[in-house]
Design an enzyme around this catalytic site. Structure first.
Site, PDB file in Angstrom:
ATOM      1  N   VAL A 238      48.820 -45.534  47.815  1.00 13.13           N
ATOM      2  CA  VAL A 238      49.453 -44.458  47.046  1.00 13.13           C
ATOM      3  C   VAL A 238      48.445 -43.376  46.685  1.00 13.13           C
ATOM      4  CG1 VAL A 238      50.620 -43.889  44.877  1.00 13.13           C
ATOM      5  CG2 VAL A 238      51.255 -45.948  46.143  1.00 13.13           C
TER       6      VAL A 238
ATOM      7  N   LYS B  39      33.693 -47.728  50.863  1.00  6.36           N
ATOM      8  CA  LYS B  39      34.991 -47.115  51.135  1.00  6.36           C
ATOM      9  C   LYS B  39      34.948 -45.612  50.887  1.00  6.36           C
ATOM     10  CE  LYS B  39      39.853 -47.550  49.705  1.00  6.36           C
ATOM     11  NZ  LYS B  39      40.777 -48.227  48.769  1.00  6.36           N
TER      12      LYS B  39
ATOM     13  N   THR C 283      53.128 -48.696  39.957  1.00  6.50           N
ATOM     14  CA  THR C 283      54.415 -49.288  39.606  1.00  6.50           C
ATOM     15  C   THR C 283      54.195 -50.263  38.450  1.00  6.50           C
ATOM     16  OG1 THR C 283      55.167 -49.101  41.897  1.00  6.50           O
ATOM     17  CG2 THR C 283      56.372 -50.599  40.466  1.00  6.50           C
TER      18      THR C 283
ATOM     19  N   GLY D 189      67.445 -59.540  59.321  1.00  2.00           N
ATOM     20  CA  GLY D 189      66.171 -59.918  59.929  1.00  2.00           C
ATOM     21  C   GLY D 189      65.657 -61.199  59.316  1.00  2.00           C
TER      22      GLY D 189
ATOM     23  N   CYS E  54      55.516 -53.658  48.052  1.00  2.00           N
ATOM     24  CA  CYS E  54      56.399 -53.218  46.966  1.00  2.00           C
ATOM     25  C   CYS E  54      57.541 -54.185  46.668  1.00  2.00           C
ATOM     26  CB  CYS E  54      56.963 -51.837  47.294  1.00  2.00           C
ATOM     27  SG  CYS E  54      55.728 -50.522  47.293  1.00  2.00           S
TER      28      CYS E  54
ATOM     29  N   LYS F 242      56.041 -54.419  58.530  1.00  4.73           N
ATOM     30  CA  LYS F 242      56.980 -53.472  59.128  1.00  4.73           C
ATOM     31  C   LYS F 242      56.214 -52.632  60.147  1.00  4.73           C
ATOM     32  CE  LYS F 242      57.885 -49.578  57.004  1.00  4.73           C
ATOM     33  NZ  LYS F 242      58.362 -48.562  56.039  1.00  4.73           N
TER      34      LYS F 242
END
Length: 445
Positions: free
Chosen positions: A13, A37, A128, A263, A270, A331
């Protein structure tokens, strides 16, 4: 108007948000505690796979609008808007772990106090978080800064989809802002104005409602997925086709055609944790959300349902059997393996003695961190099929949609495909001579 924006945390995010804010002319400073990083990002290399992100990073770094640092003090001192983009992983009981958010809030407050910063700061929680987190953050600043509190707290949940995040951040379907001060709402509206030139709404509401909106949205989508997955089992029992039902349902404008695909279960960063967190929060105050709880239960049982297809076909003892996996990420279009359904299936097959070879266009390196040498990693999808007793499709990457079926059939030891994403048509696969097992399409093994 151009603003100075601080992004605390450069995960999925934070990095996407910071980069797209810089693309609209703002000067953005991204903060992360990981020095290695930070150095990678300074070279316009993204630590995550997200289409279009590195190109946008390179452009804005070159033009001086996007910078990276390990020094929180630098962002607090120079930026008016400070976004908290920090992880909120689930605790063992399902509740959200807020220590990253609350610890950074304390650090920011102490920096403001020690440096005697007097210009107004807007602290925006983009992580979140459960309802009431804004109040906790607000109380931290009130306690540490006292009468010199120049901090305003905002909730601004993100609604990004991995694989499409740059596009969705640049052209959001809506922006949700939670604040209790009108002038802060106006500033947030001005910051986001370049992103909503197509007249999509900027919704200003109270902080608690904004916090809950993200959980409510993700949990509702999880309910849709779980409903279709559970319905797919009924379809198999009675001989119906879940794909035809999905099409018939999807034309109803009250339902829509998204998130109706059956599926082997949902995963990612999330849905699993947000469903758990909302269910925990509601139960904790005595108002259980049974539909949300059931969505989580169905998702787990769907993983078992799919895995049992393998055992029904090959038996419970898989010693000496070899299975090829196409897809490891949760995904397509991401290298994110968090809560990946493929991992559940792989674990169960390994326990039963199976040998696994796997291919994924982006997620192999991340997978190695989890499974190490327990499975074999392949350079292309066809290499994974060599000497395999069956192919298991766990992620619907585009490259898997139109393969060379001739190569597949000749490379597999036996022409068995167990498809967790319903990528192919059953009639076509039967005509090609495959033993094709999918989800929710009539009575199957």
């Amino acid at each position: 108007m151009s603003y100075k924006v601080g992004i605390i945390g450069t995960g999925y995010v934070g990095l996407v948000s910071g980069t797209t804010f810089s693309a609209t002319g703002n000067h953005v400073l991204c903060v992360d505690i990981d020095e290695a990083k930070v150095e990678i990002m300074r070279q316009a290399k993204s630590p995550i796979f997200e289409p279009g992100l590195e190109r946008l990073m390179a452009k804005n770094i070159k033009e001086g609008r996007l910078n990276f640092t390990t020094k929180l003090e630098e962002a607090v001192s120079t930026c008016q808007f400070i976004f908290l983009c920090l992880p909120t992983p689930p605790n063992e009981d399902g509740s959200a772990d807020l220590h990253h958010v609350l610890d950074v809030a304390k650090d920011i407050a102490n920096i403001i106090k020690s440096k005697n910063i007097t210009d107004e700061k807007i602290i925006i929680n983009k992580s979140t978080v459960p309802v009431g987190t804004g109040e906790k953050v607000k109380s931290i600043f009130a306690e540490i800064l006292g009468e010199n509190n120049i901090v305003n707290i905002v909730s601004n949940p993100e609604f990004l989809s991995e694989g499409f995040a740059v596009e969705e951040a640049t052209y959001p379907d809506r922006v949700v802002v939670g604040t209790d001060k009108a002038h802060i709402g106006d500033l947030m509206r001005d910051l986001y104005k370049p992103f909503v030139r197509n007249n999509n709404p900027i919704l200003i509401m109270d902080i608690k409602s904004a916090e809950l909106t993200k959980y409510a949205a993700n949990s509702f989508l999880a309910v849709k997925i779980s409903y279709m997955n559970e319905l797919s089992r009924y379809c198999e029992a009675v001989g119906a086709d879940i794909d035809k039902i999905r099409t018939g349902m999807g034309y109803d404008p009250r339902i829509g055609n998204k998130f109706l695909y059956a599926g082997l279960g949902y995963g990612g960063s999330c849905f699993p944790k947000d469903v758990k967190a909302l269910a925990y929060s509601a139960k904790d105050i005595g108002v259980p959300l049974t539909m949300v709880e059931n969505a989580e239960a169905v998702n787990y049982s769907q993983l078992l349902f799919f895995t049992n297809k393998v055992f029904k076909k090959f038996g419970n003892n898989l010693s000496g059997l070899h299975f090829a996996f196409w897809g490891l990420s949760f995904k397509p279009e991401t290298d994110d393996i968090r809560e990946a359904p493929a991992f559940f299936v792989i674990e169960e097959l390994l326990k039963a003695g199976a040998k696994i070879s796997a291919y994924d266009p982006e997620a192999i390196e991340n997978t190695k961190k989890i499974f190490g040498d327990k499975i074999t990693y392949c350079e292309n999808q066809y290499e994974a099929l060599q000497n395999a007793d069956a192919l298991i499709i766990a992620t619907e990457w585009t490259v898997f949609r139109t393969p060379d079926f001739g190569i597949m059939k000749s490379t597999l030891k036996s022409p068995v495909i167990i498809d967790g994403r319903n990528v192919y048509e059953t009639k076509e696969m039967k005509s090609l001579g495959f033993d094709y097992i999918s989800i929710g399409r009539g009575v199957q093994a």
